[in-house]
Design a protein around this motif. Structure first.
Motif, short mmCIF file in Angstrom:
data_model
loop_
_atom_site.label_atom_id
_atom_site.label_comp_id
_atom_site.label_asym_id
_atom_site.label_seq_id
_atom_site.Cartn_x
_atom_site.Cartn_y
_atom_site.Cartn_z
N VAL A 30 21.05 -8.53 5.33
CA VAL A 30 20.56 -7.32 6.00
C VAL A 30 19.74 -6.48 5.03
CG1 VAL A 30 21.26 -5.16 7.10
CG2 VAL A 30 22.42 -7.30 7.68
N LEU A 31 20.19 -6.39 3.78
CA LEU A 31 19.45 -5.63 2.77
C LEU A 31 18.07 -6.23 2.53
CD1 LEU A 31 19.60 -3.31 0.67
CD2 LEU A 31 20.45 -5.00 -0.97
N LEU A 33 16.31 -7.96 4.66
CA LEU A 33 15.47 -7.76 5.84
C LEU A 33 14.99 -6.31 5.96
CD1 LEU A 33 17.39 -9.90 8.49
CD2 LEU A 33 15.21 -10.45 7.40
N THR A 34 15.81 -5.36 5.53
CA THR A 34 15.45 -3.95 5.71
C THR A 34 14.67 -3.39 4.52
OG1 THR A 34 17.65 -3.36 4.85
CG2 THR A 34 17.38 -3.47 7.24
N VAL A 35 15.14 -3.67 3.33
CA VAL A 35 14.51 -3.11 2.13
C VAL A 35 13.40 -4.00 1.60
CG1 VAL A 35 14.97 -2.18 -0.19
CG2 VAL A 35 16.70 -1.99 1.59
N PHE A 38 9.66 -3.04 2.31
CA PHE A 38 9.22 -1.85 1.56
C PHE A 38 9.00 -2.18 0.09
CE2 PHE A 38 10.45 1.75 -1.15
CZ PHE A 38 9.41 2.62 -0.84
N ASP A 219 6.72 9.90 12.05
CA ASP A 219 6.34 8.53 12.41
C ASP A 219 5.61 8.42 13.74
OD1 ASP A 219 7.48 7.60 10.09
OD2 ASP A 219 9.41 7.14 11.02
#
Length: 287
Positions: A30-31, A33-35, A38, A219
């Motif tokens: 999950v980390l 995929l999310t971070v 960026f 956003d």
């Protein structure tokens, strides 16, 4: 102790370790995929013109990091003017949502008046209406009010969100009634009970509302694109769209503009994360 019992206990000890390892693997996935996206954009924004962005295997760490890409974005596109417009819109959205949602949430949770349940149902139904389905009506309203092509016209439709009102309502409803009853006996009116007793007790939820309101305004892309036509009043999201079209061949400048857009959100969350995690639990359990 028999051998069978010892084997069963060893199996019980192994099972939590496997579960713990599985949890860590899932958390790392999950980390990533999310971070991961960026970090890749940040790495790309720091790479110089001599580095190949499409090399295989890809390199996350720049060999010769530089800030020239950020200077290039600011030099060619008025990104700081766009960011200032977004900051004005987001700040106004935070102030109106915190004030309006707190007042409406307290009224729905603590005050007794005719039509309170109907008002609560209206807020619930407002959450079910897609924003895209009412944008034409909102634009016509802004045009009739002569607020189109203004930052006020960008702020006004989202100045109080139904979700924020319900969050504040649940937080106020979870407070013990005995506290307000004691202040009522002492002669405090509804406004004094709201300002001095109820509001300080839900600061965590206010932080959640502030973060959600800031992120939503910062956003937002579709509504500013519809209501704004003057380039000097563009928000950062519209400016980034223009940036991508201008620098389609230089992904380093596009990545730098993306990092500039994301950085204020990271700073805001870092400053309010203590209140955010405390506010998530407020109102979850009836006090």
């Amino acid at each position: 102790m028999s051998r069978t019992d010892r084997d069963e206990r060893r199996g019980e000890r192994r099972l939590p370790r496997r579960q713990l390892a599985l949890r860590y693997v899932l958390l790392l996935a999950v980390l990533a995929l999310t971070v991961g996206p960026f970090l890749w954009q940040l790495s790309t924004s720091l790479k110089g013109p001599g580095e190949d962005l499409y090399r295989y295997p890809p390199s996350l760490v720049p060999h010769h990091p530089t800030l020239a890409n950020y200077a290039g974005v600011a030099r060619i596109v008025p990104v700081w003017d766009f960011a200032l417009n977004s900051l004005k819109v987001a700040t106004a959205n935070v102030l109106t949502n915190c004030a309006g949602a707190a007042l409406a949430g307290y009224a729905l949770a603590r005050l007794r008046f005719a039509g309170r349940r109907a008002a609560l149902v209206v807020f619930l139904m407002a959450m079910l209406v897609p924003v895209e389905s009412i944008m034409i009506a909102q634009f016509l309203t802004m045009r009739e009010l002569r607020l189109n092509d203004t930052l006020l016209g960008v702020v006004l439709p989202g100045c109080i969100g139904a979700m924020n009102v319900l969050l504040m309502r649940n937080a106020f409803a979870a407070l013990p009634y005995e506290i307000e009853e004691a202040s009522f006996v002492d002669g405090a009116n509804a406004w004094q009970r709201f300002v001095r007793i109820a509001l300080p007790s839900v600061r965590g939820t206010l932080a959640v509302v502030a973060i959600f309101a800031f992120m939503g305004a910062w956003d937002d892309f579709l509504w500013p694109l519809i209501v704004l036509s003057d380039q000097s009043k563009f928000t950062l999201t519209i400016g980034l769209n223009f940036l991508h079209g201008t620098f389609a061949d230089d992904q380093r400048l596009v990545a730098a503009g993306t990092v500039i857009a994301v950085l204020p959100l990271i700073v805001l969350f870092a400053c309010l994360q203590r209140y955010f995690f405390r506010g998530v639990g407020e109102g979850a359990v009836k006090g």
